[in-house]
Structure formats: C-alpha cells, structure tokens
Design a protein around this motif. Structure first.
Motif, PDB file in Angstrom:
ATOM      1  N   TYR A 322       0.835  -1.201   0.000  1.00 29.58           N
ATOM      2  CA  TYR A 322       0.000   0.000   0.000  1.00 29.58           C
ATOM      3  C   TYR A 322       0.879   1.264   0.000  1.00 29.58           C
ATOM      4  O   TYR A 322       0.613   2.226  -0.727  1.00 29.58           O
ATOM      5  N   GLN A 323       1.953   1.227   0.830  1.00 34.53           N
ATOM      6  CA  GLN A 323       2.832   2.413   0.895  1.00 34.53           C
ATOM      7  C   GLN A 323       3.475   2.713  -0.462  1.00 34.53           C
ATOM      8  O   GLN A 323       3.661   3.858  -0.837  1.00 34.53           O
ATOM      9  N   LYS A 324       3.780   1.642  -1.228  1.00 34.00           N
ATOM     10  CA  LYS A 324       4.441   1.853  -2.515  1.00 34.00           C
ATOM     11  C   LYS A 324       3.464   2.250  -3.616  1.00 34.00           C
ATOM     12  O   LYS A 324       3.791   3.051  -4.481  1.00 34.00           O
ATOM     13  N   TYR A 325       2.261   1.651  -3.613  1.00 33.87           N
ATOM     14  CA  TYR A 325       1.375   1.814  -4.782  1.00 33.87           C
ATOM     15  C   TYR A 325       0.019   2.440  -4.463  1.00 33.87           C
ATOM     16  O   TYR A 325      -0.794   2.624  -5.362  1.00 33.87           O
ATOM     17  N   HIS A 326      -0.234   2.703  -3.188  1.00 26.17           N
ATOM     18  CA  HIS A 326      -1.513   3.307  -2.764  1.00 26.17           C
ATOM     19  C   HIS A 326      -2.710   2.484  -3.247  1.00 26.17           C
ATOM     20  O   HIS A 326      -3.731   3.020  -3.691  1.00 26.17           O
ATOM     21  N   ARG A 327      -2.562   1.191  -3.237  1.00 21.38           N
ATOM     22  CA  ARG A 327      -3.657   0.262  -3.571  1.00 21.38           C
ATOM     23  C   ARG A 327      -3.691  -0.827  -2.504  1.00 21.38           C
ATOM     24  O   ARG A 327      -2.636  -1.275  -2.045  1.00 21.38           O
ATOM     25  N   HIS A 328      -4.908  -1.247  -2.165  1.00 23.62           N
ATOM     26  CA  HIS A 328      -5.025  -2.356  -1.212  1.00 23.62           C
ATOM     27  C   HIS A 328      -4.927  -3.675  -1.972  1.00 23.62           C
ATOM     28  O   HIS A 328      -5.760  -3.955  -2.844  1.00 23.62           O
ATOM     29  N   LEU A 329      -3.927  -4.443  -1.598  1.00 22.35           N
ATOM     30  CA  LEU A 329      -3.673  -5.708  -2.281  1.00 22.35           C
ATOM     31  C   LEU A 329      -4.904  -6.637  -2.254  1.00 22.35           C
ATOM     32  O   LEU A 329      -5.249  -7.251  -3.257  1.00 22.35           O
ATOM     33  N   ASP A 330      -5.578  -6.682  -1.093  1.00 16.91           N
ATOM     34  CA  ASP A 330      -6.735  -7.583  -0.951  1.00 16.91           C
ATOM     35  C   ASP A 330      -7.862  -7.225  -1.925  1.00 16.91           C
ATOM     36  O   ASP A 330      -8.528  -8.106  -2.460  1.00 16.91           O
ATOM     37  N   THR A 331      -8.062  -5.930  -2.154  1.00 12.67           N
ATOM     38  CA  THR A 331      -9.139  -5.498  -3.050  1.00 12.67           C
ATOM     39  C   THR A 331      -8.705  -5.710  -4.502  1.00 12.67           C
ATOM     40  O   THR A 331      -9.459  -6.227  -5.324  1.00 12.67           O
ATOM     41  N   LEU A 332      -7.472  -5.321  -4.786  1.00 15.50           N
ATOM     42  CA  LEU A 332      -6.949  -5.390  -6.153  1.00 15.50           C
ATOM     43  C   LEU A 332      -6.978  -6.816  -6.706  1.00 15.50           C
ATOM     44  O   LEU A 332      -7.289  -7.048  -7.871  1.00 15.50           O
ATOM     45  N   TYR A 333      -6.590  -7.757  -5.898  1.00 16.32           N
ATOM     46  CA  TYR A 333      -6.482  -9.151  -6.366  1.00 16.32           C
ATOM     47  C   TYR A 333      -7.487 -10.075  -5.672  1.00 16.32           C
ATOM     48  O   TYR A 333      -7.217 -11.254  -5.465  1.00 16.32           O
ATOM     49  N   GLN A 334      -8.654  -9.528  -5.349  1.00 20.31           N
ATOM     50  CA  GLN A 334      -9.659 -10.273  -4.584  1.00 20.31           C
ATOM     51  C   GLN A 334      -9.956 -11.657  -5.196  1.00 20.31           C
ATOM     52  O   GLN A 334      -9.881 -12.678  -4.513  1.00 20.31           O
ATOM     53  N   ASN A 335     -10.250 -11.671  -6.504  1.00 22.18           N
ATOM     54  CA  ASN A 335     -10.634 -12.944  -7.144  1.00 22.18           C
ATOM     55  C   ASN A 335      -9.466 -13.922  -7.184  1.00 22.18           C
ATOM     56  O   ASN A 335      -9.618 -15.108  -6.887  1.00 22.18           O
ATOM     57  N   GLU A 336      -8.291 -13.402  -7.546  1.00 20.95           N
ATOM     58  CA  GLU A 336      -7.100 -14.261  -7.669  1.00 20.95           C
ATOM     59  C   GLU A 336      -6.784 -14.895  -6.309  1.00 20.95           C
ATOM     60  O   GLU A 336      -6.513 -16.091  -6.213  1.00 20.95           O
ATOM     61  N   ILE A 337      -6.842 -14.068  -5.275  1.00 19.54           N
ATOM     62  CA  ILE A 337      -6.522 -14.577  -3.930  1.00 19.54           C
ATOM     63  C   ILE A 337      -7.522 -15.665  -3.541  1.00 19.54           C
ATOM     64  O   ILE A 337      -7.147 -16.726  -3.035  1.00 19.54           O
ATOM     65  N   HIS A 338      -8.800 -15.417  -3.847  1.00 14.24           N
ATOM     66  CA  HIS A 338      -9.840 -16.393  -3.503  1.00 14.24           C
ATOM     67  C   HIS A 338      -9.575 -17.736  -4.197  1.00 14.24           C
ATOM     68  O   HIS A 338      -9.596 -18.799  -3.571  1.00 14.24           O
ATOM     69  N   GLN A 339      -9.295 -17.663  -5.504  1.00 11.86           N
ATOM     70  CA  GLN A 339      -9.059 -18.890  -6.281  1.00 11.86           C
ATOM     71  C   GLN A 339      -7.819 -19.643  -5.778  1.00 11.86           C
ATOM     72  O   GLN A 339      -7.840 -20.859  -5.626  1.00 11.86           O
ATOM     73  N   LEU A 340      -6.754 -18.897  -5.527  1.00 11.39           N
ATOM     74  CA  LEU A 340      -5.496 -19.538  -5.127  1.00 11.39           C
ATOM     75  C   LEU A 340      -5.598 -20.132  -3.724  1.00 11.39           C
ATOM     76  O   LEU A 340      -5.006 -21.177  -3.435  1.00 11.39           O
ATOM     77  N   MET A 341      -6.385 -19.464  -2.867  1.00 13.00           N
ATOM     78  CA  MET A 341      -6.575 -20.019  -1.512  1.00 13.00           C
ATOM     79  C   MET A 341      -7.373 -21.322  -1.580  1.00 13.00           C
ATOM     80  O   MET A 341      -7.098 -22.275  -0.873  1.00 13.00           O
ATOM     81  N   LYS A 342      -8.355 -21.349  -2.480  1.00  8.24           N
ATOM     82  CA  LYS A 342      -9.182 -22.556  -2.638  1.00  8.24           C
ATOM     83  C   LYS A 342      -8.312 -23.752  -3.043  1.00  8.24           C
ATOM     84  O   LYS A 342      -8.537 -24.886  -2.628  1.00  8.24           O
ATOM     85  N   LYS A 343      -7.285 -23.469  -3.846  1.00  8.60           N
ATOM     86  CA  LYS A 343      -6.379 -24.544  -4.299  1.00  8.60           C
ATOM     87  C   LYS A 343      -5.322 -24.870  -3.247  1.00  8.60           C
ATOM     88  O   LYS A 343      -4.538 -25.800  -3.415  1.00  8.60           O
TER      89      LYS A 343
END
Ligand code: SF4
Length: 373
Positions: A322-343
């Motif tokens: 967040y400090q580097k890019y001013h974006r929340h990682l969890d929101t930005l990659y919500q779907n990817e994180i969900h899919q990868l956690m499922k696996k």
C-alpha cells in the motif's frame, strides 16, 4: 529513492558450459584489459556511492588473472563504500588460495560458487571445468581465510541425473558446513548446446515428475539441516540470506554495470549492450552503454511486486504494498486470492500473502495469476 545496491558483470569464462545462456564469452583473445578499463569508466560516470550490497557476477569474475582482479577490486573500493554484503561469484577450480586472499583483503565477505553437482560424470555433461576435489579445496581455502559467508549453487533435473545423484550432491554440500545453498532445476534455454542437442533428440531429460520429486527432496532435506528456506530456490543459515538478491525480489532499485548488465533506477529498467566490443565502443565514445530502457506502468510494477515478492517465504507485505502503490492488495487481487486459496497454493493473513509449500511446487502458475495484461 537512494540506490543502495549494485551489480557488476564480468562476461568472460574459461570454457562455455553446455546449458548456459548468460551474456558470456570464451575468454581467450577477448580484450579483457580494455573491457575492465571501460567498466571502471562506466562505474565512474556517477559520483562515489555508499552501498548496502554489491554483487560481482558473470560470466566468471574469477576467470580474471590476479592483476586484472586487483585492478577491479581497487576501482570498486575507490568508487563505492560497501556497508554490507559484498559477493563475488566464483568457479571452484579458479578460486586459488592467492585469489581468495586478495578478495578477502579488499573486503569481499561472500563467495557464491558455481558447483552445480559433485558428480564427476554430470560435471562433464554440463561442460564444467572443475572436478569435485576443486570444490572441497576452494571451500577449505575460503574457510581458512575467514570468508564470512559461503554459498554453493546446485542444479537438478539434469540429463541422465538420478534422484540418488542429486541426494548425494546435497549430502556433500551439507557436509561442508557452508552457509547458503541456491538450487535450481535446469531450464533448457534457446542458443545453448543443450537446446540444440535436445532439438536433435540427442539429450534426454528426467521426466517432469522426477524433477518435481527432486524439488521435494531438496525442500525436505533442507528442513532437517541447519539452513532454512527463504525463497523458492534459496536456503540459508540464520543471518546468511542473500541481502543482494532480496533487493531484486523486493523490486527495489539497483545499479547495473558492464556488458549486458541490467539495472533499475528511478522507475526505469535498463539493459546494457551485450557484445563486449559494442560495450567498449560506447564507453570509449563517452556514451552510456544502454541498449534498452523501459518505464514499467503502475500495473506492471504491481505485477512485478507480486511475482517477485511471492518467491520469498515471507511473501508480499500488504502494508508495504500500500505504501508503494496506494492500492489495497486484498481489493486489487480479490478474485485471484480467492481462487489460489481454494487450491491451497497461498497463505493469506492480515499482514502478508505468501506461497504455501504446495504453491512453491507450482510457483509459475501462481505468479501467472497476478499478471493481468
Ligand atoms: S561458468 Fe557460468 S557463466 Fe560461464 S559458461 Fe559456465 S554457467 Fe555460463
């Protein structure tokens, strides 16, 4: 941002290995002294710097003779105040007692040795110049002169290699009580002797399943050693993780000097011209020897942050992101994180995202999930 690291490239080797696609040239008849003069001039284009880490790689820096090596070491000493890790790559048979003494005298505190395997038949297949006895001798000298950190590179998934041969090389390396091991599976790269043999059907690689078994063996074996895994391919004793390589994996800035060297300065990734003669020509004409420059977009920088950071066991820190890019990682990659956690391939905590043990086996598939372009 102040730049705290530098990489210097020495593109010469005494023999060309069958699998190598680095920017390197057979040393005989090369203008090595002229190259060194130009390299030093490139280093001196900017004002003197204080650095946290320095990495001198190649090619093979130890292919230089004593005079050339000392000239390089002196120039580095004059231009850079190196506060932390100072690594030289080395081939075991070229690491003579006098070269180790010299490196030590100029403050080199880490040696990264291209061992690859302890098996004599595999060393021949790889086209290496050393034998296993050279490895024992080089490590003994490095210890005699108190080089604080010794790292060995080992390869697996090599032509004709059995899992027993890889196991035995790991045992030999661990028995030397060194501080760090980097271990990579062979990747067939175009324009290598191996690649040409493979295309002609003359090179047989172990199956992918055996390659994966070798990686499992590596991780299991290191778990019961004095080293811990801190990156997909890297293992270290406490206090011996490679600080220089962490600069790359944390997507931070660094200088690159020499033919074919890459750097990352002020948001610009650049690569120098590769042929030695082109490099010499640029420097002689007082020109920066840059072949290409790219300015990664914000999206590209965030992707790089993910696939580089996930290589490390500590993963990508959400607050730093967040400090580097001013974006929340969890929101930005919500779907990817969900899919990868499922696996079961990533671990997601409030502080960081990291690969699971399973995720490390399929690392590239995880990285691809974060590349959106
Ligand atoms: S010594 Fe290293 S850089 Fe040189 S050819 Fe072999 S692998 Fe490549």
């Amino acid at each position: 941002m102040s730049i705290k690291s530098a990489y210097i490239h020495i593109p010469f080797c005494v023999k060309i290995c069958t699998y190598c696609d680095f920017n390197k040239y057979f040393i005989q008849n090369q203008p090595v002294d002229e190259y060194l003069d130009c390299l030093i001039k490139e280093m001196y284009f900017d004002s003197p710097q204080t650095l946290n880490t320095m990495f001198v790689g190649g090619g093979t820096p130890t292919a230089l003779n004593m005079n050339q090596l000392e000239k390089l070491l002196k120039a580095i000493q004059r231009q850079f105040n190196i506060l932390g890790e100072y690594t030289f790559e080395a081939n075991p048979d070229e690491l003579t007692e006098e070269k180790i003494k010299l490196l030590k005298a100029y403050g080199v505190n880490r040696l990264s040795m291209g061992v690859q395997t302890f098996d004599e038949s595999l060393l021949k297949i790889l086209g290496r110049t050393h034998e296993s006895k050279d490895i024992y001798r080089a490590v003994a000298y490095a210890k005699k002169y108190d080089i604080p950190s010794i790292s060995l590179d080992l390869m697996y998934h090599l032509p004709t290699q059995t899992i027993e041969q890889f196991d035995s090389s790991l045992d030999e390396a661990l028995s030397l009580d060194i501080d760090h091991i980097s271990s990579y599976g062979l990747i067939l790269e175009p324009q290598t002797q191996f690649y040409n043999l493979y295309r002609k059907g003359k090179l047989v690689l172990p199956s992918d399943t055996l390659g994966a078994d070798m990686y499992h063996l590596l991780m299991d074996k290191m778990k019961s050693s004095s080293m811990h895994q801190y990156e997909i391919s890297n293992f270290a004793k406490e206090g011996h993780e490679s600080e220089h390589n962490k600069v790359y994996w944390r997507n931070e800035s660094y200088y690159g000097f020499g033919a074919g060297a890459s750097g990352y300065l002020n948001g610009c990734r650049y690569t120098n011209v590769k042929p030695v003669n082109h490099y010499i020509k640029h420097i002689t004409n007082n020109q920066k020897p840059v072949l290409e420059k790219t300015y990664p977009s914000l999206d590209e920088k965030m992707e790089e942050e993910m696939f580089l950071g996930l290589r490390m066991n500590q993963g990508v820190n959400k607050k730093t992101f967040y400090q580097k890019y001013h974006r929340h990682l969890d929101t930005l990659y919500q779907n990817e994180i969900h899919q990868l956690m499922k696996k079961g391939w990533i671990i997601n905590t409030p502080e960081y995202i990291a690969l699971s043990d399973e995720g490390r086996i399929v690392g590239n598939e995880v990285f691809e999930a974060f590349i959106k372009l």
